[in-house]
Write a protein that holds these residues in place. Sequence first.
Motif, PDB file in Angstrom:
ATOM      1  N   UNK A  85       0.914  -1.267   0.138  1.00  0.00           N
ATOM      2  CA  UNK A  85       0.046  -0.257   0.034  1.00  0.00           C
ATOM      3  C   UNK A  85       1.053   1.326  -0.158  1.00  0.00           C
ATOM      4  N   UNK A  86       2.229   1.073  -0.049  1.00  0.00           N
ATOM      5  CA  UNK A  86       2.957   2.283  -0.145  1.00  0.00           C
ATOM      6  C   UNK A  86       2.820   3.174  -1.374  1.00  0.00           C
ATOM      7  N   UNK A  87       2.665   4.332  -1.228  1.00  0.00           N
ATOM      8  CA  UNK A  87       2.175   5.197  -2.779  1.00  0.00           C
ATOM      9  C   UNK A  87       3.548   6.065  -2.673  1.00  0.00           C
ATOM     10  N   UNK A  88       4.791   5.850  -1.952  1.00  0.00           N
ATOM     11  CA  UNK A  88       5.891   6.636  -2.203  1.00  0.00           C
ATOM     12  C   UNK A  88       6.784   5.974  -3.472  1.00  0.00           C
ATOM     13  N   UNK A  89       6.912   4.610  -2.808  1.00  0.00           N
ATOM     14  CA  UNK A  89       8.030   3.657  -3.613  1.00  0.00           C
ATOM     15  C   UNK A  89       7.108   2.596  -3.760  1.00  0.00           C
ATOM     16  N   UNK A  90       6.973   2.082  -4.923  1.00  0.00           N
ATOM     17  CA  UNK A  90       5.950   1.000  -5.342  1.00  0.00           C
ATOM     18  C   UNK A  90       6.709  -0.347  -4.643  1.00  0.00           C
ATOM     19  N   UNK A  91       5.932  -1.198  -4.204  1.00  0.00           N
ATOM     20  CA  UNK A  91       6.487  -2.446  -3.858  1.00  0.00           C
ATOM     21  C   UNK A  91       7.230  -3.247  -4.724  1.00  0.00           C
ATOM     22  N   UNK A  92       6.772  -3.285  -5.854  1.00  0.00           N
ATOM     23  CA  UNK A  92       7.329  -3.928  -7.037  1.00  0.00           C
ATOM     24  C   UNK A  92       8.697  -3.338  -7.206  1.00  0.00           C
ATOM     25  N   UNK A  93       9.130  -2.192  -7.044  1.00  0.00           N
ATOM     26  CA  UNK A  93      10.460  -1.659  -6.991  1.00  0.00           C
ATOM     27  C   UNK A  93      11.258  -2.095  -5.986  1.00  0.00           C
ATOM     28  N   UNK A  94      10.795  -2.308  -4.834  1.00  0.00           N
ATOM     29  CA  UNK A  94      11.463  -3.169  -3.636  1.00  0.00           C
ATOM     30  C   UNK A  94      11.977  -4.497  -4.064  1.00  0.00           C
ATOM     31  N   UNK A  95      11.013  -5.089  -4.747  1.00  0.00           N
ATOM     32  CA  UNK A  95      11.290  -6.355  -5.220  1.00  0.00           C
ATOM     33  C   UNK A  95      12.328  -6.485  -6.211  1.00  0.00           C
ATOM     34  N   UNK A  96      12.453  -5.347  -7.038  1.00  0.00           N
ATOM     35  CA  UNK A  96      13.548  -5.465  -8.051  1.00  0.00           C
ATOM     36  C   UNK A  96      14.861  -5.156  -7.541  1.00  0.00           C
ATOM     37  N   UNK A  97      14.846  -4.085  -6.589  1.00  0.00           N
ATOM     38  CA  UNK A  97      16.018  -3.869  -5.880  1.00  0.00           C
ATOM     39  C   UNK A  97      16.605  -5.176  -5.068  1.00  0.00           C
ATOM     40  N   UNK A  98      15.508  -5.824  -4.393  1.00  0.00           N
ATOM     41  CA  UNK A  98      15.897  -7.060  -3.672  1.00  0.00           C
ATOM     42  C   UNK A  98      16.703  -7.952  -4.610  1.00  0.00           C
ATOM     43  N   UNK A  99      16.418  -8.322  -5.834  1.00  0.00           N
ATOM     44  CA  UNK A  99      16.738  -9.339  -6.824  1.00  0.00           C
ATOM     45  C   UNK A  99      18.091  -8.589  -7.470  1.00  0.00           C
ATOM     46  N   UNK A 100      18.151  -7.594  -7.695  1.00  0.00           N
ATOM     47  CA  UNK A 100      19.414  -6.777  -8.009  1.00  0.00           C
ATOM     48  C   UNK A 100      20.369  -6.976  -7.099  1.00  0.00           C
ATOM     49  N   UNK A 101      20.164  -6.719  -5.740  1.00  0.00           N
ATOM     50  CA  UNK A 101      21.171  -6.910  -4.614  1.00  0.00           C
ATOM     51  C   UNK A 101      21.769  -8.340  -4.554  1.00  0.00           C
TER      52      UNK A 101
END
Length: 67
Positions: free
Chosen positions: A41-57
């Motif tokens: 429900x985060x409207x500042x940084x989308x949830x999918x963006x955190x998934x992408x960052x996690x996978x890239x890391x």
Amino acid sequence: MSLGINRNFRRYAKLNIKDVDLLKEDNDISDLKVLFIHGKKDDFIMYNNSLVLYHLKSLTEKQNKVK
């Protein structure tokens, strides 16, 4: 809104966050800790963006272990 990030960073890392440039080659960030706190429900940084960052890391960590 900083939520005291710089204060906490100084306490744990003994550095000012403004003095850290993660894009410079001389900074060793192989053990950089990352906390992903974005919810669906985060409207500042989308949830999918955190998934992408996690996978890239994760991919970066695996590649660094192979070297």
